[in-house]
Scaffold this active site. Structure first.
Site: not given
Length: 780
Positions: A34, A52
């Protein structure tokens, strides 16, 4: 916490004309994915968000046009973090909207299709530098980690992989660590085990009675104990190890006596690659495996005259070696002897111990001291073990560093659980186009191992998010009951289908290579229950996941004592001698109860017929004067291999010896007669072993060529525990390729029984899909 939105170069909010929803699946959580996406989007001045989700990472990205976003997608694949593994990227164009910069959003709630959890990774170079930097706030902190390294699988209790779902949830981040954790530009952004001495796990040193040893630096004191020849139990990432100075023969022998492990090789941990060169030969492929993020144990050839104690690996020309993979190991080896025995702390193939209290209770009679810490281990995970054979690194035990990374399959289908084998047991869940092979469990001969087996089955369902439609198990009569152990209590039972042991070996190799056509399988191992009720183990099969034909096999011989012969090579030798000569020559069995054994063989009492290649190795090792009793599985074969070399040697006599029910038998009588003759003439064990290896290769190449002529198939898959033998494997591959065969050899899945759960699961899926007549052997 969401990262603050970034407003673009002019600091204004804008509505951009093109927006994509991107779903990335694979190992993309816990590896810095990320923050990588965040930094990439910022650099390209794109807007949107990343977060996520239960089945991966979701990205919404917005730019001026599709070409710009296609450039983002290309860089997403090309520049992804080294520890990530992208398996699938789904892209959908959606309506653009007003957005402000790019943000990282909080994870969504768990769903039905969890993502892959990353494996435990060796300490990275950045953390290593900080560990030994006196100016760094984590100087000598043994739990240092970042998004590129540290524990993952062994601390994860649920998905998604976020700190509240790990055993780190009880350690509240201090202000400095929280700042790193929340900063998308920091390499510790959302590193779930992130901690420091002020807020993270701590460690201590206690004596064998569990009393604390009050010293300023427990690590230094533990290192001093090792220098003094003492045994230290060390809690690592996946469980406890027993450590001792590997250069101290007396200390190594003391560990063997206390642990009750007379000859099975010990693994060692060496301080660095430079020191390793003193003791072992190490090729480029072997060094790459040692220094990889998985940091497995690699079986290396010993250097002659290096001064290593013979007690480390008696009768073995190889030594299992690993480099320090955790900061705790690095710190210990910096002060202790540079070469330490580092062997799993368990008993008789029981699971590795993970709990401090259990370690003190069970290891108090072995260890002189315990170096323990207070970070709980959610699931045990032994060290992985591998070897370079036929030009590449191949796993013999797939565990820490590799589990739970999924294996890609050629096609999708139902969720099926492969129940594995009794020895070197693993479990495997197939879900969609992926197979999830569990960590090494061990031998299922005791209640602790069975309990561990049940826990892993439950954990595997939790991590994969599926409940199997069917369980596929070995067809040995005792295994159906054992398979029920996977289904827990209070849950609806699922159907069980039995799979022939060597068929599972064949399909395991085919599945690893995503090969769906029929192949010739040379399956060589110790034993497996055959469809005819006899013991198989030296087989040439032709088939695929739907079924097989048993084309050829070693001629079956009586095996006195059945399973007992696996630990007593002289018993296997008695069976082969009786088969070859019709008697037991007294000069071959002096000192043994050969008359009673002869009576058993003549009456066929407790003497099942077996075509086992493993027992053939045992018999030849006995005749060559190397080993009459195994103190660990495969000892006789290891010592025979270690005494042998490839060289230019002639094989002993071999050929076909008739057939039965369409199975062509490979003769063993002339081979045994030649081996016994050589032994009586006093020929060296190395010569006997070398010629024997060549004979086995030529026998099965002959059978494979005949199978190829009959079937038209040119692809040969090699599987079974005998192919852990690098000498035999290298010779077999070369000989098969020389006659024009295409050879499939295991790489990331063990060739031994640790890999058959994959084959079982794929065969079980085929059974569900087709209910094929070719699988009806499973219902007899």
């Amino acid at each position: 916490m969401a990262a603050p939105a970034d407003r673009g170069a002019e600091g204004v909010t804008s509505a951009l004309p093109c927006r994509l929803r991107v779903m990335v699946r694979g190992t993309v959580q816990g590896v810095g994915f990320r923050p990588f996406v965040y930094r990439l989007a910022r650099e390209m001045q794109l807007e949107g968000m990343v977060r996520n989700e239960p089945d991966g990472v979701r990205i919404e990205v917005q730019g001026r046009d599709r070409d710009e976003l296609d450039g983002f997608l290309q860089r997403l694949r090309d520049e992804a973090p080294a520890m990530s593994a992208i398996r699938m990227v789904d892209v959908e164009e959606i309506e653009s909207c007003t957005s402000a910069g790019f943000s990282i959003e909080s994870s969504s709630l768990p769903g039905d299709s969890p993502p892959s959890i990353p494996p435990d990774l060796a300490i990275c170079s950045s953390c290593r530098r900080e560990l030994f930097d006196p100016e760094d706030r984590r100087y000598r902190y043994p739990f240092i980690n970042c998004t590129a390294c540290g524990p993952r699988f062994t601390i994860t209790e649920a998905v998604p992989y976020d700190r509240p779902n790990t055993t780190m949830r009880s350690f509240q981040l201090c202000e400095a660590c929280a700042g790193e954790y929340d900063d998308p530009l920091d390499r510790r952004f959302h590193a779930q085990p992130n901690a420091c001495v002020a807020c993270g796990p701590g460690f201590s040193l206690v004596d064998a009675g569990g009393n604390g040893i009050d010293v300023p630096d427990p690590l230094e004191r533990a290192a001093a104990m090792l220098r003094d020849g003492m045994i230290v139990a060390l809690k690592g990432i996946g469980g406890f190890h027993l450590a001792v100075d590997a250069s101290n023969s007396a200390a190594v022998e003391r560990l063997r006596i206390r642990k009750g492990r007379p000859r099975k090789p010990f693994a060692v941990m060496v301080r660095d690659a430079g020191l390793l060169e003193r003791y072992c030969w190490c090729s480029m492929e072997e060094q790459q495996a040692l220094e990889s993020p998985a940091a497995p144990v690699v079986l290396l050839r010993k250097r002659a005259g290096a001064g290593l104690p013979e007690a480390l690996a008696p009768g073995n020309d190889r030594l299992g070696v690993m480099l320090p993979y955790s900061p705790l190991h690095l710190l210990l080896l910096a002060s202790s002897p540079g070469l330490l025995v580092m062997t799993s702390a368990n008993f008789s193939e029981e699971p590795i111990i993970t709990d401090n209290r259990e370690a003190l209770q069970r290891l108090g009679g072995i260890a002189d001291a315990f170096l323990i810490h207070d970070r709980p281990i959610a699931y045990p995970c032994d060290d992985s073990v591998g070897i370079v054979m036929a030009g590449r690194f191949r796993l013999l035990r797939r565990s820490r560093g590799y589990v739970p990374l999924p294996l890609p399959l050629a096609c999708g289908g139902a969720a099926v659980l492969g129940a594995g084998a009794e020895l070197k047991s693993t479990l495997c869940m197939v879900r969609g186009h992926e197979a999830f092979l569990s960590q090494h469990i061990g031998d299922l001969k005791n209640e602790p191992s069975l309990r561990h087996y049940r826990e892993i089955a439950t954990h595997l369902e939790r991590l994969t998010g599926v409940h199997p439609e069917i369980v596929a198990c070995d067809m040995h009569p005792a295994f159906c009951g054992r398979t029920s152990q996977t289904q827990g209590s209070g849950r609806q039972a699922v159907p069980v289908v039995q799979v022939q042991h060597h068929h599972a070996h064949l399909v395991s190799c085919l599945a690893e290579h995503r090969y769906e056509e029929k192949a010739i399988g040379i399956i060589l191992d110790g034993s497996g229950y055959g469809t005819d009720g006899t013991v198989w183990g030296g087989e040439l099969l032709v088939g695929d996941a739907a079924g097989f034909e048993r084309f050829a096999a070693l001629h079956p011989v009586p095996l006195p004592g059945g399973d007992a012969a696996a630990m007593r090579p002289w018993r296997a030798a008695a069976g082969y001698a009786f088969h070859a000569f019709g008697e037991l020559p007294a000069d071959l069995f002096r000192g043994y109860e050969w008359e009673g054994m002869l009576a058993l063989l003549k009456t066929s009492v407790n003497t099942p017929l077996a075509s086992s290649c493993g027992r053939l190795f045992d018999a030849v090792a006995y005749f060559a004067g190397l080993c009459d009793e195994n103190s660990y599985e495969g000892q006789a074969a290891v010592e025979l291999m270690s005494a042998s070399d490839e060289g230019t040697v002639e094989p002993y006599a071999f050929g076909f010896d008739g057939q039965s029910n369409g199975v062509r038998y490979l003769a063993v009588t002339p081979l045994i007669a030649d081996v016994v003759k050589a032994a009586r003439l006093g020929r060296p064990a190395g010569e006997i072993g070398s010629r024997f290896h060549r004979t086995v290769v030529e026998m099965f190449v002959l059978a494979a060529r005949e199978a190829s002529v009959v079937s038209g198939i040119r692809t040969v898959a090699l599987s079974g525990g005998v192919f852990q033998n690098p000498l035999l494997t290298t010779m077999m591959v070369r000989s098969l390729e020389h006659v024009g065969m295409d050879v499939l050899l295991h790489g990331c899945v063990p060739c031994n029984d640790g890999g058959i759960s994959l084959g079982q699961a794929v065969i079980g899926r085929e059974y569900l899909k087709k209910k094929s007549c070719a699988l009806q052997y499973q219902e007899k």
